[in-house]
Scaffold this active site. Structure first.
Site, mmCIF file in Angstrom:
data_model
loop_
_atom_site.group_PDB
_atom_site.id
_atom_site.type_symbol
_atom_site.label_atom_id
_atom_site.label_comp_id
_atom_site.label_asym_id
_atom_site.label_seq_id
_atom_site.Cartn_x
_atom_site.Cartn_y
_atom_site.Cartn_z
ATOM 1 N N SER A 248 -2.933 -5.337 4.546
ATOM 2 C CA SER A 248 -3.262 -3.841 5.413
ATOM 3 C C SER A 248 -4.429 -4.143 6.156
ATOM 4 C CB SER A 248 -3.781 -2.962 4.261
ATOM 5 O OG SER A 248 -4.281 -1.912 4.603
ATOM 6 N N TYR A 261 -8.535 -0.626 -3.790
ATOM 7 C CA TYR A 261 -7.307 -1.126 -3.046
ATOM 8 C C TYR A 261 -7.532 -1.872 -1.977
ATOM 9 C CZ TYR A 261 -3.496 -0.092 0.552
ATOM 10 O OH TYR A 261 -2.470 -0.290 1.354
HETATM 11 P P1 NAD Z 1 5.213 4.294 -0.661
HETATM 12 O O1 NAD Z 1 4.561 5.196 -1.642
HETATM 13 O O2 NAD Z 1 6.414 4.793 0.279
HETATM 14 O O3 NAD Z 1 5.702 3.078 -1.030
HETATM 15 C C1 NAD Z 1 5.027 2.422 -2.410
HETATM 16 C C2 NAD Z 1 5.786 1.944 -3.296
HETATM 17 O O4 NAD Z 1 5.358 1.381 -4.363
HETATM 18 C C3 NAD Z 1 6.647 3.385 -4.011
HETATM 19 O O5 NAD Z 1 7.588 3.834 -3.428
HETATM 20 C C4 NAD Z 1 6.756 2.856 -5.238
HETATM 21 O O6 NAD Z 1 8.418 2.587 -5.487
HETATM 22 C C5 NAD Z 1 6.072 1.641 -5.452
HETATM 23 N N1 NAD Z 1 5.207 1.427 -6.728
HETATM 24 C C6 NAD Z 1 4.009 2.225 -6.858
HETATM 25 N N2 NAD Z 1 3.371 2.123 -8.159
HETATM 26 C C7 NAD Z 1 4.677 1.420 -8.619
HETATM 27 C C8 NAD Z 1 4.575 0.680 -10.096
HETATM 28 N N3 NAD Z 1 3.938 0.950 -11.155
HETATM 29 N N4 NAD Z 1 5.640 0.044 -10.491
HETATM 30 C C9 NAD Z 1 6.612 -0.051 -9.476
HETATM 31 N N5 NAD Z 1 6.687 0.588 -8.185
HETATM 32 C C10 NAD Z 1 5.605 1.189 -7.922
HETATM 33 O O7 NAD Z 1 4.207 4.013 0.602
HETATM 34 P P2 NAD Z 1 4.091 2.905 1.548
HETATM 35 O O8 NAD Z 1 2.607 3.176 2.367
HETATM 36 O O9 NAD Z 1 5.362 2.494 2.294
HETATM 37 O O10 NAD Z 1 3.776 1.485 0.894
HETATM 38 C C11 NAD Z 1 4.204 0.244 0.968
HETATM 39 C C12 NAD Z 1 3.161 -1.037 1.010
HETATM 40 O O11 NAD Z 1 2.517 -0.684 2.474
HETATM 41 C C13 NAD Z 1 1.985 -0.979 0.134
HETATM 42 O O12 NAD Z 1 1.798 -2.154 -0.539
HETATM 43 C C14 NAD Z 1 0.890 -0.475 0.795
HETATM 44 O O13 NAD Z 1 -0.202 -0.978 0.177
HETATM 45 C C15 NAD Z 1 1.144 -0.984 2.214
HETATM 46 N N6 NAD Z 1 0.308 -0.314 3.234
HETATM 47 C C16 NAD Z 1 0.572 1.255 3.447
HETATM 48 C C17 NAD Z 1 -0.189 1.592 4.323
HETATM 49 C C18 NAD Z 1 0.125 3.161 4.814
HETATM 50 O O14 NAD Z 1 -0.799 3.923 5.625
HETATM 51 N N7 NAD Z 1 1.047 3.864 4.157
HETATM 52 C C19 NAD Z 1 -1.287 0.836 5.088
HETATM 53 C C20 NAD Z 1 -1.220 -0.413 4.952
HETATM 54 C C21 NAD Z 1 -0.320 -0.812 3.915
#
Ligand code: NAD
Ligand code: MG
Length: 356
Positions: A248, A261
């Site tokens: 991230s 985080y």
């Molecule tokens: P999202 O909520 O769509 O996806 C995260 C997924 O993590 C969930 O759908 C869920 O299936 C899974 N998850 C969470 N806890 C879990 C558990 N205990 N067991 C199994 N699965 C679990 O959100 P997103 O933003 O698409 O996140 C995807 C990745 O992108 C993450 O690693 C997040 O840290 C990273 N990210 C997101 C952003 C943002 O702004 N959204 C920015 C930087 C990085």
């Protein structure tokens, strides 16, 4: 518990989530995004895939209209909303764009077999749709409560003509992580791509209020699961295979309200670089994607305070958050063997501020 596809029947395509294809900022749930419109757009996508992955000498794909990245998607302020963690993309307003109607493949991952954690929604979902349209069979993991989102993704993978395997369960469990790798490999008949996209983010302003339990959970989901999965997948991998982790902008420019985080994302960035050095001689590449602010369930289920959510992404040079669809091309290029000299790298899409 590994769910076979026979247990997970895809829902009708009418429930596919998408921003309205008629223009930027139009929200699918405010407008009549009819089943016909989505299906025909999908049909066009599949037709484009078939045409572009055909033999040499085929008609070139139609020229794409290049849009203004500052107005391509909604910039907020976003309607106030909150869902209990982990949240559903299908209940967000506006619904995230995972590329359902916009991603066109060109055979870049033909014959590949990918496991994508958190493939039900957000960035993992966008990668799953793109991978399938690029010709890969795809297994996704998700929490059992996310099954409504997962069904839509499974249906989209199948509509692309690819095999889908659904693996619901909690990645905090080492045993489940091992089952996931075995289930994906046996369900897909092999495995040569691992995308670690599952993650948790929960905003807490003061360290005094950050519970030991939350700190533990954030590391278990974001770092431990990634370690268990990488370890379990490597015996399945041959030269040419690829791991893509999700770090991230927070690894480089951390916000004060998500210190647990941000620390996990820094760990992932570092882990990516050292594992890449360890397995490089085996011909296995390990890279990471660093997203900036992306409109996903993670953000509206505790990832940001409601105040911050209203202005989400406004302070980037592009003036808006990303949609998950805008991250998918980075996962595709890092998985593709066209990119065979990139390992230990972090590719970012942060809207112009922070990042590697
Ligand atoms: P999202 O909520 O769509 O996806 C995260 C997924 O993590 C969930 O759908 C869920 O299936 C899974 N998850 C969470 N806890 C879990 C558990 N205990 N067991 C199994 N699965 C679990 O959100 P997103 O933003 O698409 O996140 C995807 C990745 O992108 C993450 O690693 C997040 O840290 C990273 N990210 C997101 C952003 C943002 O702004 N959204 C920015 C930087 C990085
Ligand atoms: Mg989800």
């Amino acid at each position: 518990m590994i769910a076979s596809l026979s247990r997970l029947k895809p829902r009708p395509i009418s429930s596919v989530c998408a921003l309205d294809p008629r223009g930027p900022g139009r929200m699918a749930n405010d407008l009549d995004t009819s089943r016909r419109a989505v299906v025909s757009a999908l049909g066009a996508g599949l037709a484009a895939t078939a045409a572009s992955s055909g033999s040499a000498g085929a008609e070139p794909a139609p020229r794409r209209i290049v849009g203004d990245p500052t107005t391509k998607y909604p910039k907020g302020p976003f309607p106030q909303q909150h869902q209990a963690y982990p949240g559903l993309a299908s209940k967000m307003n506006p619904r995230p764009d995972h590329g359902e109607t916009s991603y066109h493949g060109s055979g870049r991952l033909a014959g590949r077999k990918a496991l994508i954690t958190g493939g039900d929604s957000g960035i993992g979902c966008a990668a799953a749709i793109a991978f399938a349209r690029e010709g890969a069979d795809v297994a996704i993991t998700y929490l059992p409560v996310e099954e409504p989102d997962a069904r839509e993704v499974v249906a989209l993978i199948q509509r692309a003509g690819r095999k889908a395997v659904a693996l619901p369960g909690d990645l905090r469990s080492r045993d489940f992580c091992r089952q996931v790798v075995d289930g994906a490999a046996s369900g897909l008949g092999g495995l040569d791509i691992l995308v670690n996209a599952a993650g948790r983010q929960h905003s807490v302003d003061a360290i005094a209020d950050l519970s030991d339990q939350q700190f533990d959970d954030t590391f278990k989901i974001n770092v431990y699961a990634l370690f268990y999965l990488c370890k379990a997948v490597l015996p399945h991998f041959k030269a040419g295979a690829a791991i893509i982790n999700t770090t991230s902008v927070e690894a480089y420019d951390p916000d004060p309200n998500i210190i647990d985080y941000a620390a996990t994302k820094a760990a992932i960035m570092n882990f990516t670089k050292s594992l890449a050095k360890q397995v490089g001689k085996k011909g296995i590449r390990v890279n990471a994607v660093a997203p900036g602010p992306v409109w996903t369930p993670l953000q509206i289920s505790g990832g940001q305070s409601e105040e911050k959510l209203k202005k989400f992404g406004l302070d980037t040079p592009l003036g808006r958050p990303a949609q998950p669809a805008e991250l998918a091309p980075l996962y595709v290029v890092l998985a593709s063997d066209e990119n065979s000299y990139s390992t230990g790298q972090v590719y970012a899409a942060v809207g112009g501020r922070g990042g590697p």
